[in-house]
Design an enzyme around this catalytic site. Structure first.
Site, short mmCIF file in Angstrom:
data_model
loop_
_atom_site.label_atom_id
_atom_site.label_comp_id
_atom_site.label_asym_id
_atom_site.label_seq_id
_atom_site.Cartn_x
_atom_site.Cartn_y
_atom_site.Cartn_z
N PHE A 292 -0.66 -1.99 0.57
CA PHE A 292 -1.98 -1.57 0.11
C PHE A 292 -1.83 -0.99 -1.29
O PHE A 292 -1.07 -0.05 -1.51
CB PHE A 292 -2.58 -0.55 1.08
CG PHE A 292 -2.88 -1.13 2.44
CD1 PHE A 292 -4.15 -1.61 2.75
CD2 PHE A 292 -1.88 -1.24 3.40
CE1 PHE A 292 -4.42 -2.16 4.00
CE2 PHE A 292 -2.15 -1.80 4.65
CZ PHE A 292 -3.42 -2.25 4.95
N VAL B 189 1.49 2.03 1.86
CA VAL B 189 0.43 2.37 0.92
C VAL B 189 1.10 2.89 -0.35
O VAL B 189 1.92 3.82 -0.28
CB VAL B 189 -0.47 3.46 1.53
CG1 VAL B 189 -1.54 3.90 0.54
CG2 VAL B 189 -1.09 2.97 2.83
N CYS B 190 0.78 2.30 -1.49
CA CYS B 190 1.41 2.73 -2.74
C CYS B 190 1.07 4.20 -3.02
O CYS B 190 -0.10 4.57 -3.11
CB CYS B 190 0.96 1.87 -3.91
SG CYS B 190 1.56 2.53 -5.49
N ILE B 191 2.10 5.00 -3.16
CA ILE B 191 1.89 6.45 -3.26
C ILE B 191 1.13 6.83 -4.54
O ILE B 191 0.21 7.65 -4.49
CB ILE B 191 3.23 7.22 -3.10
CG1 ILE B 191 2.99 8.72 -3.05
CG2 ILE B 191 4.22 6.86 -4.20
CD1 ILE B 191 4.19 9.51 -2.54
N ALA C 156 -2.44 5.83 -4.23
CA ALA C 156 -3.10 6.62 -3.19
C ALA C 156 -3.44 8.02 -3.70
O ALA C 156 -4.55 8.52 -3.50
CB ALA C 156 -2.22 6.70 -1.95
#
Lengths: 100, 119, 130
Positions: free
Chosen positions: C38, C76-78, C81
């Site tokens: 994501f 999920v790409c930190i 995010a």
């Protein structure tokens, strides 16, 4: 080593279709989904663009998007896909280029 | 052999964070020593223009990220010639050395990579 | 065949629903999903604070259920995010925010996880835009 291009933006507001048609190779596939299926409307400017170079590539469209928008595809040479067929197509081509 | 990625960057630097997030994918590949090249296309070619002043919009200068690419081992940069031409930029100075490709060369380029990521 | 699927738009975008239907068909055909990644606005799908009207499809909830049922690796790409307000417990503490809202089943990690997935997989299919 052909490529499957996936287009999902409206041909009247985005440059996806125009740009894709410039870089599509012989034997590539183009899948229209979402608003990109508007390019299948007979007589539209986008349909003309799309069909002008149709000997180059194979044309597909996601059936649910065509049906939802009440687009008549009987006059166009396009293969309609359900999701299993969409997945199979992604396996058949060497790579997938999703134009987002 | 590591699988290769062609990143096609199509967003203007003035359209929010999208262009920067595309470049981050390239920088991450470089950090892991993975083969990745970038093709600038459509409004993405605007990222390469020299003398832009993002500070006027309190925006971070994306060209700094671009200039970091060689340090991350990302050395193959390409730009779609027709996209420069149709924006009146055919003769413009670019911030980075990018090879200018015509449509046939772009078709060939796409075929050379395992993956294409278009953002 | 081994797939990586990337989701780039928020949960109400048609492309995020399309991504889910596609992913379901990938598994139904006996293929493998190495990772769902994501990125960009796609990270918003991993928020557990989404409230969807009852007469509308809750695609984020459907994604979460699909990930759980099939024990998928959902990353999920930190960086993407954090800038969109999707935080796990660790990040909420680190930045002094009141609540963590990363839904169960998702992990925050770096873009390296996208590349790692691509090295293991054979196809990447991205779903972004509309």
């Amino acid at each position: 080593m052909t490529t499957l291009h996936i287009l999902n933006a409206s041909p009247s507001t985005a440059t996806q279709l125009k740009s894709c048609l410039r870089v599509v190779s012989i034997g590539d596939g183009i899948v229209l989904c979402g608003e990109a299926v508007q390019a299948l409307r007979p007589g539209s400017a986008a349909a003309e663009q799309l069909l002008a170079c149709q000997q180059t590539y194979h044309l597909y469209a996601l059936q649910e998007d065509v049906q939802a928008r009440a687009i008549d595809t009987t006059m166009v040479s396009v293969t309609l896909l359900d999701y299993p067929a969409f997945v199979a197509l992604c396996v058949d081509y060497a790579r997938v280029n999703s134009w987002t | 052999m590591a699988k290769s990625v062609l990143l096609i960057s199509r967003q203007a630097p003035w359209a929010g964070i999208a262009a920067a997030e595309a470049l981050d994918i390239a920088l991450a590949a470089g950090a892991f020593d993975l083969p990745l090249s970038i093709l600038f296309m459509d409004d993405g070619v605007l990222q390469l223009l020299d003398q832009q002043q993002p500070l006027a919009l309190q925006q971070k200068d994306l060209s700094a990220n671009l200039q970091a690419l060689p340090m991350f081992g990302i050395e193959q940069l390409y730009v779609a010639q027709h996209c420069l031409t149709e924006r009146g930029l055919a003769e413009s100075t670019l911030v980075m050395t990018a090879e200018r490709l015509d449509d046939q060369q772009i078709q060939q380029l796409i075929r050379e990579y395992d993956y294409v990521v278009t953002l | 065949m081994k797939f990586v699927i990337s989701v780039l738009s928020s949960s109400h975008a048609p492309s995020t629903r399309r991504a889910l239907r596609f992913a379901q068909a990938v598994l139904a055909a006996g293929h493998e999903i190495i990772r769902v990644f994501f990125y960009q606005d796609g990270v918003l799908t991993a928020s557990n604070n989404l409230v969807v009207a009852q007469d509308q499809q809750d695609i984020a909830q459907q994604w979460q259920a699909f990930i759980a049922e099939n024990e998928l690796d959902a990353v999920v790409c930190i960086a993407a995010a954090l800038r969109r307000g999707v935080l796990d417990q660790t990040e909420a503490q680190r930045y002094g925010r009141e609540a963590a809202n990363l839904a169960e089943g998702y992990q925050l990690s770096g873009l390296g996880q996208l590349h790692d997935g691509l090295q293991q997989a054979e196809r990447l299919i991205s779903f972004g835009g509309q």
